[in-house]
Design a protein around this motif. Structure first.
Motif, PDB file in Angstrom:
ATOM      1  N   LEU A  21       0.835  -1.207   0.000  1.00  0.00           N
ATOM      2  CA  LEU A  21       0.000   0.000   0.000  1.00  0.00           C
ATOM      3  C   LEU A  21       0.870   1.257   0.000  1.00  0.00           C
ATOM      4  O   LEU A  21       0.576   2.214  -0.707  1.00  0.00           O
ATOM      5  CB  LEU A  21      -0.956   0.020   1.185  1.00  0.00           C
ATOM      6  N   TRP A  22       1.931   1.266   0.771  1.00  0.00           N
ATOM      7  CA  TRP A  22       2.858   2.406   0.806  1.00  0.00           C
ATOM      8  C   TRP A  22       3.364   2.711  -0.601  1.00  0.00           C
ATOM      9  O   TRP A  22       3.312   3.844  -1.064  1.00  0.00           O
ATOM     10  CB  TRP A  22       4.016   2.072   1.746  1.00  0.00           C
ATOM     11  N   ASN A  23       3.850   1.684  -1.287  1.00  0.00           N
ATOM     12  CA  ASN A  23       4.387   1.869  -2.633  1.00  0.00           C
ATOM     13  C   ASN A  23       3.295   2.234  -3.639  1.00  0.00           C
ATOM     14  O   ASN A  23       3.545   3.000  -4.572  1.00  0.00           O
ATOM     15  CB  ASN A  23       5.126   0.619  -3.081  1.00  0.00           C
ATOM     16  N   THR A  24       2.097   1.709  -3.461  1.00  0.00           N
ATOM     17  CA  THR A  24       0.989   2.023  -4.357  1.00  0.00           C
ATOM     18  C   THR A  24       0.578   3.478  -4.225  1.00  0.00           C
ATOM     19  O   THR A  24       0.316   4.150  -5.231  1.00  0.00           O
ATOM     20  CB  THR A  24      -0.212   1.101  -4.077  1.00  0.00           C
ATOM     21  N   VAL A  25       0.518   3.989  -2.999  1.00  0.00           N
ATOM     22  CA  VAL A  25       0.183   5.396  -2.780  1.00  0.00           C
ATOM     23  C   VAL A  25       1.211   6.289  -3.474  1.00  0.00           C
ATOM     24  O   VAL A  25       0.854   7.241  -4.178  1.00  0.00           O
ATOM     25  CB  VAL A  25       0.104   5.717  -1.269  1.00  0.00           C
ATOM     26  N   ILE A  26       2.475   5.978  -3.318  1.00  0.00           N
ATOM     27  CA  ILE A  26       3.534   6.769  -3.956  1.00  0.00           C
ATOM     28  C   ILE A  26       3.420   6.702  -5.480  1.00  0.00           C
ATOM     29  O   ILE A  26       3.513   7.717  -6.170  1.00  0.00           O
ATOM     30  CB  ILE A  26       4.922   6.276  -3.495  1.00  0.00           C
ATOM     31  N   LYS A  70      -8.464   4.712  -7.485  1.00  0.00           N
ATOM     32  CA  LYS A  70      -7.310   4.243  -8.265  1.00  0.00           C
ATOM     33  C   LYS A  70      -6.310   3.528  -7.376  1.00  0.00           C
ATOM     34  O   LYS A  70      -5.731   2.515  -7.772  1.00  0.00           O
ATOM     35  CB  LYS A  70      -6.641   5.417  -8.975  1.00  0.00           C
ATOM     36  N   ILE A  71      -6.128   4.032  -6.164  1.00  0.00           N
ATOM     37  CA  ILE A  71      -5.199   3.399  -5.220  1.00  0.00           C
ATOM     38  C   ILE A  71      -5.708   2.020  -4.833  1.00  0.00           C
ATOM     39  O   ILE A  71      -4.953   1.038  -4.848  1.00  0.00           O
ATOM     40  CB  ILE A  71      -5.005   4.297  -3.976  1.00  0.00           C
ATOM     41  N   LYS A  72      -6.987   1.912  -4.509  1.00  0.00           N
ATOM     42  CA  LYS A  72      -7.557   0.627  -4.114  1.00  0.00           C
ATOM     43  C   LYS A  72      -7.495  -0.394  -5.246  1.00  0.00           C
ATOM     44  O   LYS A  72      -7.212  -1.567  -5.017  1.00  0.00           O
ATOM     45  CB  LYS A  72      -9.001   0.805  -3.656  1.00  0.00           C
ATOM     46  N   LYS A  73      -7.769   0.044  -6.459  1.00  0.00           N
ATOM     47  CA  LYS A  73      -7.752  -0.872  -7.605  1.00  0.00           C
ATOM     48  C   LYS A  73      -6.351  -1.424  -7.847  1.00  0.00           C
ATOM     49  O   LYS A  73      -6.158  -2.635  -7.982  1.00  0.00           O
ATOM     50  CB  LYS A  73      -8.258  -0.153  -8.849  1.00  0.00           C
ATOM     51  N   LEU A  74      -5.359  -0.537  -7.876  1.00  0.00           N
ATOM     52  CA  LEU A  74      -3.982  -0.983  -8.105  1.00  0.00           C
ATOM     53  C   LEU A  74      -3.481  -1.829  -6.938  1.00  0.00           C
ATOM     54  O   LEU A  74      -2.786  -2.826  -7.140  1.00  0.00           O
ATOM     55  CB  LEU A  74      -3.074   0.230  -8.332  1.00  0.00           C
ATOM     56  N   PHE A  75      -3.853  -1.448  -5.724  1.00  0.00           N
ATOM     57  CA  PHE A  75      -3.472  -2.200  -4.532  1.00  0.00           C
ATOM     58  C   PHE A  75      -4.027  -3.625  -4.585  1.00  0.00           C
ATOM     59  O   PHE A  75      -3.311  -4.590  -4.310  1.00  0.00           O
ATOM     60  CB  PHE A  75      -3.966  -1.456  -3.291  1.00  0.00           C
ATOM     61  N   SER A  76      -5.288  -3.765  -4.967  1.00  0.00           N
ATOM     62  CA  SER A  76      -5.905  -5.091  -5.073  1.00  0.00           C
ATOM     63  C   SER A  76      -5.227  -5.942  -6.137  1.00  0.00           C
ATOM     64  O   SER A  76      -5.010  -7.140  -5.942  1.00  0.00           O
ATOM     65  CB  SER A  76      -7.387  -4.962  -5.386  1.00  0.00           C
ATOM     66  N   LYS A  78      -2.110  -5.726  -7.137  1.00  0.00           N
ATOM     67  CA  LYS A  78      -0.792  -6.129  -6.636  1.00  0.00           C
ATOM     68  C   LYS A  78      -0.905  -7.253  -5.611  1.00  0.00           C
ATOM     69  O   LYS A  78      -0.072  -8.160  -5.591  1.00  0.00           O
ATOM     70  CB  LYS A  78      -0.062  -4.933  -6.031  1.00  0.00           C
ATOM     71  N   LEU A  79      -1.922  -7.197  -4.758  1.00  0.00           N
ATOM     72  CA  LEU A  79      -2.110  -8.263  -3.770  1.00  0.00           C
ATOM     73  C   LEU A  79      -2.432  -9.587  -4.447  1.00  0.00           C
ATOM     74  O   LEU A  79      -1.972 -10.642  -4.006  1.00  0.00           O
ATOM     75  CB  LEU A  79      -3.226  -7.891  -2.790  1.00  0.00           C
ATOM     76  N   LYS A  80      -3.229  -9.551  -5.519  1.00  0.00           N
ATOM     77  CA  LYS A  80      -3.548 -10.778  -6.248  1.00  0.00           C
ATOM     78  C   LYS A  80      -2.298 -11.379  -6.872  1.00  0.00           C
ATOM     79  O   LYS A  80      -2.136 -12.600  -6.891  1.00  0.00           O
ATOM     80  CB  LYS A  80      -4.585 -10.502  -7.333  1.00  0.00           C
ATOM     81  N   LYS A  81      -1.404 -10.534  -7.369  1.00  0.00           N
ATOM     82  CA  LYS A  81      -0.170 -11.032  -7.972  1.00  0.00           C
ATOM     83  C   LYS A  81       0.709 -11.739  -6.951  1.00  0.00           C
ATOM     84  O   LYS A  81       1.375 -12.709  -7.259  1.00  0.00           O
ATOM     85  CB  LYS A  81       0.614  -9.884  -8.611  1.00  0.00           C
ATOM     86  N   VAL A  82       0.707 -11.225  -5.726  1.00  0.00           N
ATOM     87  CA  VAL A  82       1.521 -11.808  -4.666  1.00  0.00           C
ATOM     88  C   VAL A  82       0.850 -13.048  -4.080  1.00  0.00           C
ATOM     89  O   VAL A  82       1.512 -13.911  -3.521  1.00  0.00           O
ATOM     90  CB  VAL A  82       1.785 -10.755  -3.557  1.00  0.00           C
ATOM     91  N   GLY A  83      -0.465 -13.136  -4.204  1.00  0.00           N
ATOM     92  CA  GLY A  83      -1.190 -14.289  -3.710  1.00  0.00           C
ATOM     93  C   GLY A  83      -1.784 -14.090  -2.330  1.00  0.00           C
ATOM     94  O   GLY A  83      -2.075 -15.056  -1.635  1.00  0.00           O
TER      95      GLY A  83
END
Length: 94
Positions: A21-26, A70-76, A78-83
Motif C-alpha cells: 500500500l505504501w508503494n501504491t500510494v507513492i 485508483k489506489i484501491k484498484k492498483l493495490f488489489s 498487486k495483492l492478487k499477484k503476490v497471492g
C-alpha cells in the motif's frame, strides 16, 4: 501445523500488505500529480480490515481521497499477484 498458519507468517503478511500500500500510494500520486509524496508519508497501519495512511500534510490527505479508487484498484491487483487474499478493506487517510 502448516507453516502458513502460524503467527510469524501472519506478521509477514501484514508487513507485505502495508509495504504494498505504501508503494501504491507513492506510485499513483506520482503518475497522477507528478509529485513525490514520499516526504509527506509517515506510516501505514493495519487494523483488521481498515488501513490507516498517516501523512504530515492535510492537503495530501485530500488529494489521496480523490485518488482513493485508483489506489484501491492498483493495490488489489498487486495483492492478487503476490497471492494474498485481502478483501473488503477500507483505507483511511489521517
Amino acid at each position: 501445523m502448516k507453516i502458513w498458519a502460524g503467527k510469524l507468517f501472519q506478521w509477514r503478511e501484514d508487513v507485505v500488505i502495508k509495504s504494498i500500500l505504501w508503494n501504491t500510494v507513492i506510485e499513483v500520486f506520482n503518475t497522477e500529480k507528478n509529485i513525490d509524496v514520499t516526504p509527506y508519508l509517515i506510516s501505514v497501519r493495519l487494523n483488521a480490515k481498515v488501513i490507516f495512511v498517516k501523512t504530515t500534510n492535510p492537503l495530501i490527505n485530500t488529494e489521496l481521497l480523490l485518488l482513493d479508487q485508483k489506489i484501491k484498484k492498483l493495490f488489489s491487483e498487486k495483492l492478487k499477484k503476490v497471492g494474498i487474499v485481502f478483501y473488503d478493506f477500507e483505507v483511511k487517510y489521517i
